[in-house]
Design a protein around this motif. Structure first.
Motif, mmCIF file in Angstrom:
data_model
loop_
_atom_site.group_PDB
_atom_site.id
_atom_site.type_symbol
_atom_site.label_atom_id
_atom_site.label_comp_id
_atom_site.label_asym_id
_atom_site.label_seq_id
_atom_site.Cartn_x
_atom_site.Cartn_y
_atom_site.Cartn_z
ATOM 1 N N HIS A 26 0.816 -1.225 0.000
ATOM 2 C CA HIS A 26 0.000 0.000 0.000
ATOM 3 C C HIS A 26 0.847 1.271 0.000
ATOM 4 O O HIS A 26 0.442 2.287 0.545
ATOM 5 C CB HIS A 26 -0.991 0.006 1.163
ATOM 6 C CG HIS A 26 -1.678 -1.305 1.365
ATOM 7 N ND1 HIS A 26 -2.495 -1.859 0.409
ATOM 8 C CD2 HIS A 26 -1.638 -2.176 2.390
ATOM 9 C CE1 HIS A 26 -2.945 -3.014 0.850
ATOM 10 N NE2 HIS A 26 -2.448 -3.235 2.042
ATOM 11 N N SER A 36 5.878 -0.435 -3.112
ATOM 12 C CA SER A 36 5.085 -1.660 -3.252
ATOM 13 C C SER A 36 5.532 -2.418 -4.498
ATOM 14 O O SER A 36 6.161 -1.851 -5.388
ATOM 15 C CB SER A 36 3.596 -1.329 -3.388
ATOM 16 O OG SER A 36 3.068 -0.858 -2.173
ATOM 17 N N TYR A 62 4.061 -4.219 -7.754
ATOM 18 C CA TYR A 62 2.835 -4.152 -8.546
ATOM 19 C C TYR A 62 2.836 -5.199 -9.661
ATOM 20 O O TYR A 62 3.869 -5.445 -10.271
ATOM 21 C CB TYR A 62 2.696 -2.769 -9.195
ATOM 22 C CG TYR A 62 2.524 -1.655 -8.205
ATOM 23 C CD1 TYR A 62 1.271 -1.337 -7.719
ATOM 24 C CD2 TYR A 62 3.611 -0.919 -7.752
ATOM 25 C CE1 TYR A 62 1.096 -0.301 -6.810
ATOM 26 C CE2 TYR A 62 3.446 0.109 -6.836
ATOM 27 C CZ TYR A 62 2.197 0.415 -6.374
ATOM 28 O OH TYR A 62 2.024 1.432 -5.477
ATOM 29 N N SER A 69 -4.178 -2.231 -6.247
ATOM 30 C CA SER A 69 -3.226 -1.204 -5.840
ATOM 31 C C SER A 69 -3.971 -0.008 -5.244
ATOM 32 O O SER A 69 -5.093 0.288 -5.644
ATOM 33 C CB SER A 69 -2.372 -0.793 -7.040
ATOM 34 O OG SER A 69 -2.600 0.502 -7.444
ATOM 35 N N ASP A 71 -1.556 -4.833 -6.113
ATOM 36 C CA ASP A 71 -0.444 -4.732 -5.164
ATOM 37 C C ASP A 71 -0.185 -6.159 -4.689
ATOM 38 O O ASP A 71 -0.990 -6.737 -3.970
ATOM 39 C CB ASP A 71 -0.832 -3.831 -3.988
ATOM 40 C CG ASP A 71 0.290 -3.632 -2.986
ATOM 41 O OD1 ASP A 71 1.189 -4.494 -2.893
ATOM 42 O OD2 ASP A 71 0.259 -2.623 -2.267
ATOM 43 N N THR A 89 2.650 -7.114 -3.092
ATOM 44 C CA THR A 89 3.767 -7.046 -2.150
ATOM 45 C C THR A 89 3.735 -8.196 -1.157
ATOM 46 O O THR A 89 4.772 -8.813 -0.871
ATOM 47 C CB THR A 89 3.741 -5.698 -1.401
ATOM 48 O OG1 THR A 89 3.681 -4.638 -2.358
ATOM 49 C CG2 THR A 89 4.961 -5.530 -0.525
#
Length: 158
Positions: free
Chosen positions: A84, A89, A91, A117, A137, A139
């Protein structure tokens, strides 16, 4: 550019693939004295392919080791990514709008470590105003907040 070329080539052969990347690596002030503008903290992109054997995305870095789920950046660099965060992050590009997909088919798209995202798009470090590439996102998948670490696999591009 190389990651985009590989994604296009894989898709041409019917292999689901997407570009994944980080706008800036989240590093210390010693490593990146100029912050995100330091060359050692610059953006990097790689490729994810959908692995039907595991029913999950697997990554390959065309600039490094060609085994699935093995790279110079993982886990040392990717573990420092921040979910976030616009700059730090990880992507994954998406043709369709991730927000709409999670509403239409939550069972398929609400996966551990993956979320739409925060900005709704893949940040382009050369043009921060560009918002034409939708993104997830992911991550948590790379930092361990998502599915368990994926083992390296031989034979993808070798």
């Amino acid at each position: 550019g190389t990651s985009v070329f590989l994604v296009d080539s894989l898709r041409l052969c019917g292999v689901p693939a997407r570009v994944v990347g980080v706008p800036h690596w989240n590093m210390s002030n010693e490593t990146c004295p100029e912050g995100d503008s330091s060359p050692s903290c610059a953006n990097h992109d790689w490729v994810e392919v959908f692995d039907t054997a595991t029913n999950a995305w697997a990554f390959v870095d065309v600039l490094g080791d060609l085994r699935l789920n093995h790279s110079w950046f993982h886990p040392a660099m990717s573990a420092r990514a921040q979910p976030h965060s616009r700059n730090h992050s990880i992507y994954a590009s998406s043709y369709a709008d991730p927000f709409q997909l999670t509403l239409l088919d939550p069972a398929s798209y609400n996966r551990p470590g993956q979320a739409p995202s925060v900005t709704g798009y893949f940040p382009m470090v050369w043009d921060w105003g560009e918002n034409g590439v939708r993104a997830w996102d992911v991550t948590g998948v790379y930092t361990g907040a998502g599915p368990a670490a994926r083992p390296a696999r031989q034979g993808f591009l070798s």
